[in-house]
Design an enzyme around this catalytic site. Structure first.
Site: not given
Length: 273
Positions: A53, A64, A178
């Site tokens: 990824e 993040d 995901y």
């Protein structure tokens, strides 16, 4: 009619057939510099990662954690551009065969041009795109472009997702779903949340066959734990931290350690099997 599995799906299926499941390794392009990021990506695949990824550094990475944010800042300061992702994929693809998916915030794709991005991603040898801030009901343009260029499209499911939302995510995704293990930002945690197991179970009950859990995995033991109930374990911050501290050799060693969690020793059958 069920279509044939994509290359990414086939690799995840094989990892679940032959081992405990798949290891998905995340690294940002351009960190600590472009050449090293390419070498690191090749190294983690050779060390045992099943899927690569590649992150596209972005100035406002809402999902993040601090490790990946710091890496993104350094990559951007080093001159990262979207085109570097395609060049990185070409370079990596020349060395290893693992499926490569890009993770990008949607604004970068829109700025590049949605169909142009899909075209260039496919031409470079990429397999698909993870879109953390694009929901399927607003993703018609991307879904059409991905179908046109035979790319996987990976949407996110969260512990807060309703049952109808899970159905939409599953129906809209190709490759894997995901599965966000915690309500927060990325970063290695001591324990992977119980919420991840509950969410994976819900996804499987709704017909998902490839749930990959991300956000918080940092050890072989946690990889092993996740693969008891999910088809893939996604590791990012732990690898980025190793790369920052010790370069390509250190990130390869970390990937090899993490990959031990996919081995069949002392395995138990997945609860949804």
């Amino acid at each position: 009619m069920t279509s044939a599995p994509s290359a990414l799906e086939s690799v995840i299926d094989a990892a679940n057939r032959d081992r405990r499941g798949a290891l998905v390794a995340y690294l940002p392009v351009g960190f600590p510099d472009f050449e090293t990021s390419v070498a690191a990506a090749i190294a983690v695949v050779k060390a045992g990662a099943d899927v690569l990824e590649l992150g596209m550094p972005y100035s406002d990475p809402v999902m993040d954690g601090p490790v990946i944010q710091a890496a993104a800042v350094q990559a951007l300061e080093g001159g990262f551009r979207t085109e570097h992702v395609f060049e990185a994929i070409r370079r990596i693809r020349a060395e290893v065969d693992a499926p490569i998916v890009v993770m990008s915030y949607w604004n970068l794709v829109m700025q590049y041009g949605v169909d142009a991005f899909a075209r260039d991603l496919a031409e470079a040898g990429g397999n698909g795109l993870i879109t953390p801030d694009l929901v399927p009901d607003e993703g018609a343009e991307w879904i059409a472009a991905a179908k046109s260029h035979d790319l996987d499209r990976v949407f996110l499911a969260a512990p807060s997702s309703s049952d109808p939302r899970l159905d939409l995510v599953i129906d809209s995704s190709r490759g894997f779903v995901y599965t966000v293990s915690t309500m927060g930002i990325t970063g290695a945690r001591t324990d992977v949340d119980q919420a991840a197991r509950t969410l994976a179970d819900r996804l499987h009950a709704h017909g998902c066959t490839r749930a990959c859990v991300g956000l918080g995995i940092s050890s072989a033991e946690q990889v092993r734990e996740v693969l008891e109930y999910a088809e893939g374990a996604i590791v990012g911050s732990a690898l980025v931290k190793a790369l920052a501290a010790g370069g390509v050799e250190a990130v390869a060693e970390t990937a090899a350690q993490l990959a031990r969690g996919t081995a069949l020793e002392a395995t138990t059958s997945k609860e949804h099997a």
